[in-house]
Every structure is written in structure tokens, then in C-alpha cells.
Write a protein that holds these residues in place. Sequence first.
Motif, PDB file in Angstrom:
ATOM      1  N   ASP A   1     -16.453  26.043 -33.061  1.00 13.81           N
ATOM      2  CA  ASP A   1     -15.049  25.681 -32.876  1.00 13.81           C
ATOM      3  C   ASP A   1     -14.962  24.745 -31.683  1.00 13.81           C
ATOM      4  O   ASP A   1     -15.305  25.131 -30.552  1.00 13.81           O
TER       5      ASP A   1
ATOM      6  N   ARG B   1     -15.172  23.057 -36.814  1.00 11.67           N
ATOM      7  CA  ARG B   1     -13.725  22.873 -36.861  1.00 11.67           C
ATOM      8  C   ARG B   1     -13.274  22.315 -35.522  1.00 11.67           C
ATOM      9  O   ARG B   1     -13.828  22.669 -34.476  1.00 11.67           O
TER      10      ARG B   1
ATOM     11  N   ASP C   1      -6.476  21.705 -36.915  1.00 11.56           N
ATOM     12  CA  ASP C   1      -6.618  22.950 -37.664  1.00 11.56           C
ATOM     13  C   ASP C   1      -5.662  24.021 -37.122  1.00 11.56           C
ATOM     14  O   ASP C   1      -5.902  24.603 -36.070  1.00 11.56           O
ATOM     15  N   ARG C   2      -4.584  24.299 -37.859  1.00 10.54           N
ATOM     16  CA  ARG C   2      -3.577  25.250 -37.366  1.00 10.54           C
ATOM     17  C   ARG C   2      -4.147  26.669 -37.230  1.00 10.54           C
ATOM     18  O   ARG C   2      -3.838  27.395 -36.276  1.00 10.54           O
ATOM     19  N   GLU C   3      -4.970  27.079 -38.182  1.00  5.14           N
ATOM     20  CA  GLU C   3      -5.551  28.419 -38.114  1.00  5.14           C
ATOM     21  C   GLU C   3      -6.425  28.564 -36.873  1.00  5.14           C
ATOM     22  O   GLU C   3      -6.419  29.615 -36.216  1.00  5.14           O
ATOM     23  N   LEU C   4      -7.155  27.511 -36.541  1.00  7.27           N
ATOM     24  CA  LEU C   4      -7.993  27.522 -35.346  1.00  7.27           C
ATOM     25  C   LEU C   4      -7.127  27.646 -34.092  1.00  7.27           C
ATOM     26  O   LEU C   4      -7.464  28.391 -33.155  1.00  7.27           O
TER      27      LEU C   4
ATOM     28  N   GLY D   1     -16.042  18.137 -39.331  1.00 10.87           N
ATOM     29  CA  GLY D   1     -15.990  18.927 -40.557  1.00 10.87           C
ATOM     30  C   GLY D   1     -17.223  18.730 -41.416  1.00 10.87           C
ATOM     31  O   GLY D   1     -17.754  19.684 -41.998  1.00 10.87           O
TER      32      GLY D   1
ATOM     33  N   GLY E   1      -0.675  19.182 -38.202  1.00 10.81           N
ATOM     34  CA  GLY E   1      -1.987  19.262 -38.820  1.00 10.81           C
ATOM     35  C   GLY E   1      -2.766  17.964 -38.801  1.00 10.81           C
ATOM     36  O   GLY E   1      -3.984  17.968 -39.016  1.00 10.81           O
TER      37      GLY E   1
END
Length: 296
Positions: free
Chosen positions: A92, A117, A144-147, A112, A166
Motif C-alpha cells: 500500500d 495500491r 483508491d477509496r477503500e485504501l 497497479g 477516485g
Amino acid sequence: MDHHSTSKTPVTLLGLGDMGTALARAYLAAGHPLTVWNRTPGKAEALVREGARTADTAAGAVSVATGPVLLCLLDDASVDEVLAGAELNGKDLVNLTTGTPARARERARRSGERGARLLDGGIMAVPPMIGRPETGGYVFYSGDRELFERHREMLEVPAGAMFVGGDPGHAALYDVALLSAMTGMFAGIAHAFALVNEEKDLDRPRFARLLTDWLGAMAGSGLGMAAQLESGDYTEGVVSNLAMMTAGNRTLLDTAADQSVDPRLLTPYMELMRQRVAQGHGDEGLAGTVGLLGTG
């Protein structure tokens, strides 16, 4: 590091300039296990005494990272160079180096492809503001929003964290846009001081207070410009129109001449204003000048 450090997310930080060092100290103070690398190893010595670990190489630091890898380097080229020799699969990455939107998008794509990420960031603070939430500093993040959500708590340690989309390039775009506005403001401040600088009996500290108060009062005009650009009606809510301001510019230029001050910091924008009036839009505010700056 405090006795709670083992429960905190490990952080790897590449780059120990003034900002990188401030980030490192904020993470150490918050109890995060910290590994650092810098091209000049001596810069890490004080941080080691404060509890950080060091890595001999950037690639080595990345390879052993079990948490996010933060990059706070000189420029885009430095980031690309450091990442080129590292194994990124499963990592990450959080880039906090000031760079361009285009390079951020390209870096996210290439990261990627290498199994990593990436979040790109833009720091809206100077080093003394880091780790001091009362100063109001914050960092833009995009990609990366989840990251971002996974590491939000860690990201909020040095300064506020604001996710802006994003598109990986948006943090850099926000960052550079705000810095560009700041640069324009500094140009106006320099011109203002040049006008008064040779006046023997002028109280500069008093003038400075008046100047900063005036700029603060005028800063809200950005909200009106945004509303006009959104609606497409550049006459909406206009108090001082372009025709009036363009006529008034003559006084600004005459005063600069009288004070033997070069007006070069003002004349490019005055020319845009004049051009928009010549196109028949003298009843507008300043929003119409935005389109004149486009090169597409």
C-alpha cells in the motif's frame, strides 16, 4: 515510542526532508512503529534515538514494510526513481510528494500493474503544522477509496485527511490549484509593499495588518465566482463589474509609475480583464477571465 505502539499500524517513510522529518516525529509521538529511509543516512540519526528503525535502501525499506509505505520526496522524478527498484506487489503506497495530476494518474496505473495500491496526496501545511491539529493543516487524498478508509486513522495522525475523489490525480490538482492561488496572493502582497516601501513615515506593521484584513475580507469572493462558473451566469451577484474594474486599473498603474514600481505582477491579469471587456462582457464579474486562461 509508547507502550501502546505494538497495536498501532506500522509505517514506512521514505524521505526525511523538513516535511518528512515532521511526519516521522508525528508518527513516533502517536506510537506507530516507524521505519525510515533517506538518501542521506545521517538525517535519520535523531529519529533513531527517538525510536525509529532505519533501512539501508529504499527497496529494502519497502520489502520489509507490513503497513503503508509513505513517500515524501523532492519531486515526481524522485518518487519514480525510488519505486523503480522496489518490489511493490501487495504493498500500500501513499505518495505525499508534491507533483502533477498527470504523473499521479500514471503512477497509480503503473503501481497497479506491479500489484500495489496507491493513494496520492497533497499536503496543505508547512512542517511546523504537522502533528498539531489546532493549526488547521490537512492533506488531500485521491485514488483508491477503500485504501483511504482502511488507513484513515493512520493518515489522520500528522494532519486532517480529506478524500477528494477516485481519480488519482485530483489530490495533486487540488493541491496545485490552491498553491497557485497562494502564489498569486503573494504577488499582490509584494506589489502592495513595493508601493509603500519608500515612504519614510509609513507604519509598515500597521499597513501589514490592514493588508491582511483586507485580503481576508476579499477571499470570500471565490465562493461567488464558483457559483457563477457553475451556473454559467457571470453577471450573477456582481457588485463591481469588469468595465468598472478595468477603468480603475488605470489608477493602479499610474500610482505604480508615480512610486517607481514595476507593475509586472499585475499587468497580465489586467490584460485579461481588458480583453474580456473588449469582447462585450463589461457587465460581468471576474469569472469570465477563467475561460481566457484555457489553452484547449
